[in-house]
Design a protein around this motif. Structure first.
Motif, short mmCIF file in Angstrom:
data_model
loop_
_atom_site.label_atom_id
_atom_site.label_comp_id
_atom_site.label_asym_id
_atom_site.label_seq_id
_atom_site.Cartn_x
_atom_site.Cartn_y
_atom_site.Cartn_z
N UNK A 59 1.41 -13.58 -1.38
CA UNK A 59 1.05 -12.19 -1.68
C UNK A 59 0.15 -11.61 -0.60
N UNK A 60 -0.74 -12.47 -0.04
CA UNK A 60 -1.62 -11.99 1.02
C UNK A 60 -0.83 -11.64 2.26
N UNK A 61 0.18 -12.48 2.60
CA UNK A 61 1.00 -12.18 3.77
C UNK A 61 1.74 -10.86 3.59
N UNK A 62 2.24 -10.66 2.35
CA UNK A 62 2.93 -9.39 2.09
C UNK A 62 1.96 -8.22 2.24
N UNK A 63 0.75 -8.41 1.76
CA UNK A 63 -0.25 -7.35 1.87
C UNK A 63 -0.55 -7.03 3.32
N UNK A 64 -0.74 -8.09 4.16
CA UNK A 64 -1.05 -7.88 5.56
C UNK A 64 0.10 -7.19 6.28
N UNK B 211 2.19 -5.22 4.95
CA UNK B 211 2.21 -3.83 4.49
C UNK B 211 1.12 -3.02 5.19
N UNK B 212 -0.06 -3.64 5.42
CA UNK B 212 -1.16 -2.94 6.08
C UNK B 212 -0.80 -2.60 7.52
N UNK C 96 -12.40 1.14 3.94
CA UNK C 96 -13.04 0.99 2.62
C UNK C 96 -12.05 0.44 1.59
N UNK C 97 -10.83 0.96 1.63
CA UNK C 97 -9.81 0.48 0.68
C UNK C 97 -9.52 -1.00 0.88
N UNK C 98 -9.42 -1.45 2.15
CA UNK C 98 -9.15 -2.86 2.42
C UNK C 98 -10.30 -3.75 1.96
#
Length: 535
Positions: free
Chosen positions: A24-29, A31-32, A65-67
């Motif tokens: 999930x973290x890889x997907x988040x990164x 996406x960022x 801030x969101x991150x």
């Protein structure tokens, strides 16, 4: 087949959860990484008055801030999973723990720590910009208003001193290093009279308290008393700005466009306006690039002062000094005058007989200034020996003197106020207020960033005007609180050292004058709110 124990089952669940979490973290990164482009596409589609660069910068900050909050949320989820697995493990071993409270305590501690770090970071990052934004919305009703009213240009060298007459008609007097003293109309800025009787620099000018007489001190080792008679010009109607003329002199470049509207026939009106526009643009560019010395040369070629009448012979000449006479003033009543010289002495003269009454000696170095009390027979002299002295002539039989050592450098001036105070200024960048009843130590000290020249104190408002070597003029009250600073730029204000200031209590429209080594005197309108003075 072997049977798995409870501990191995719990470990496998934790491992699988961590694996899914890492995915999930890889997907988040990933996406960022695509988010900035999406954000900017969204930004371009929105209607806003903010510049694109500013909007993009704000968006990046809020993205950071969101991150931060996303990372905090992910850490909290991971902690909760680990706590749940530990609770399951303990439950399989037959132990009971209040997992809810443990979870709440751990989450609260971690969240509190991360939140405090984020809060501190935000405060540090945005404190300066926020304070600037907030300060721009402060009320300005209590601020001092300092406005340039008139410029008096005509001297061919620096102006050392200036004063306003005490009797009608009210005119401004200036003393210059060009060996001349001039009288000016305060309202129009026109030179009314020129005194050219000195053979050296005119260092000081003071007016008689009740008669039309002036007292000037000079580098020719004399002080002159001369009578004047002037007639104020009639008020002129306001000039039409649509036909205003600008004449500029710059080294070898001189032109005048005064003929464009006054003398040109109607058929040339269009071309005249075009030429005038080009001339104004050239003048503006020259004003931006011209050196101060060139500006001074242009100012010195003004035609006004050459047309005013000139006095060349003094009524009375005082000749007892052996050095430059740097300052002079009238004693109360106007029957005696005091002079200060570089010969380390101050002399007291009788005006009617021109005789020397007293020689005031005691200073170890050259004198820089002298001043008399407005209502009492008191004289204060200042010197390069870092002291100023108070001379008391109220008792004809006893002439006492007090020495005051409050400065560490040359005392450039010391003046009386209407009350029982003396204000002294020095090259040590300080101004001190003293009480005549207790002169052991100053009652107020003003510290500045530049040497202070000849100061003046307003009798009505009790405001001290400080002219500085760094071209600034600052206003303080008697308690040492700064009230205002006169505006200064390349287009208004003094361009070189400001030598002297003088208040005009009778004219509210132009109530402060300053002069400097840029060859001009300036009249200012100073409006200090009563609320600001009380502070």
């Amino acid at each position: 087949m072997p049977v798995e124990s409870g501990n191995s089952t719990a470990a496998r669940q934790v491992k699988q959860k961590r694996k899914s979490h890492s995915l999930s973290i890889r997907r988040t990164n990933s996406t960022e990484q695509d988010r900035p482009g999406m954000q900017r596409d969204l930004l371009e589609g929105q209607d806003s008055k903010l510049p694109m660069a500013l909007r993009s910068n704000l968006l990046d900050l809020f993205g950071q801030i969101e991150r931060e909050f996303e990372n905090l949320y992910i850490e909290n989820l991971e902690l909760r999973r680990e706590i749940d697995s530990l609770n399951d493990r303990l439950a399989g071993e037959g132990q009971t723990v209040d997992g809810g409270d443990l979870s709440k305590g751990a989450l609260k501690t971690k969240a509190s720590h991360s939140t405090s770090q984020l809060s501190q970071k935000l405060k540090t990052t945005y404190k300066a910009s926020t304070s600037k934004i907030v300060s721009s919305f402060k009320a300005t009703t209590s601020r001092a208003v300092c406005q340039l009213v008139k410029e008096y240009v005509g001297h061919r060298d620096g102006i050392w001193d200036l004063a306003v007459t005490r009797v009608q008609p009210l005119v401004l007097g200036t003393a210059s290093a060009d060996h001349c003293s001039m009288l000016w109309s305060i309202e129009t800025g026109k030179c009314l009279l020129k005194y050219a009787g000195h053979a050296g620099s005119v260092n000081s000018i003071k007016f008689h308290p009740t008669e039309q007489m002036a007292l000037t001190a000079s580098g020719d080792q004399t002080a002159h008393i001369w009578r004047y008679m002037v007639q104020l010009p009639l008020p002129q109607p306001p000039a039409d700005t649509s036909v205003s003329v600008k004449t500029h002199t710059h080294s070898h470049f001189h032109f005048s466009v005064s003929f464009l509207y006054n003398d040109a026939p109607p058929m040339y009106c269009l071309s005249s306006r075009l030429v005038l526009y080009i001339c104004v643009c050239v003048c503006a560019s020259l004003d931006d690039d011209v050196d101060f010395s060139d500006k001074d040369e242009a100012d010195g070629e003004a035609d006004g002062p050459s047309e005013c009448p000139t006095i060349r012979v003094a009524t009375t000449t005082l000749k007892s000094h052996q050095g430059v006479v740097i300052a002079a003033d009238w004693l109360v009543g106007g029957k005696q005058v005091v002079t200060a010289s570089w010969d380390r002495a101050a002399n007291l003269y009788d005006v009617e007989t021109s005789e020397l009454v007293h020689a005031l000696t005691g200073h170890d170095q050259e004198l820089t200034h002298c001043c008399t009390h407005p209502t009492q027979r008191l004289v204060v002299t200042s010197s390069r020996d870092t002291t100023f002295r108070l001379w008391d002539f109220r008792d004809p039989s006893i002439h006492s003197v007090n020495v005051f050592q409050g400065h560490t450098d040359t005392v450039t001036s010391a003046v009386f106020t209407v009350g029982d105070n003396v204000v002294s200024g020095s090259d040590d960048r300080t101004v001190k207020v003293w009480d005549l009843k207790n002169m052991r130590s100053p009652i107020a000290t003003i510290r500045t960033d530049s040497a202070v020249n000849r100061i003046s104190v307003s009798a009505n408002q009790r405001i001290i005007a400080l002219p500085h070597d760094n071209r600034q003029v600052r206003l303080f009250d008697m308690s040492g609180v700064r009230l205002a600073r006169l505006p200064r730029s390349n287009r208004q204000g003094h361009r070189r050292m400001v030598c002297c200031s003088a208040w005009n209590e009778e004219n509210q429209a132009c109530n402060l004058f300053t002069c400097g080594f840029d060859r001009q005197a300036i009249g200012w309108n100073i409006n200090i709110p009563a609320l600001l003075q009380e502070k």
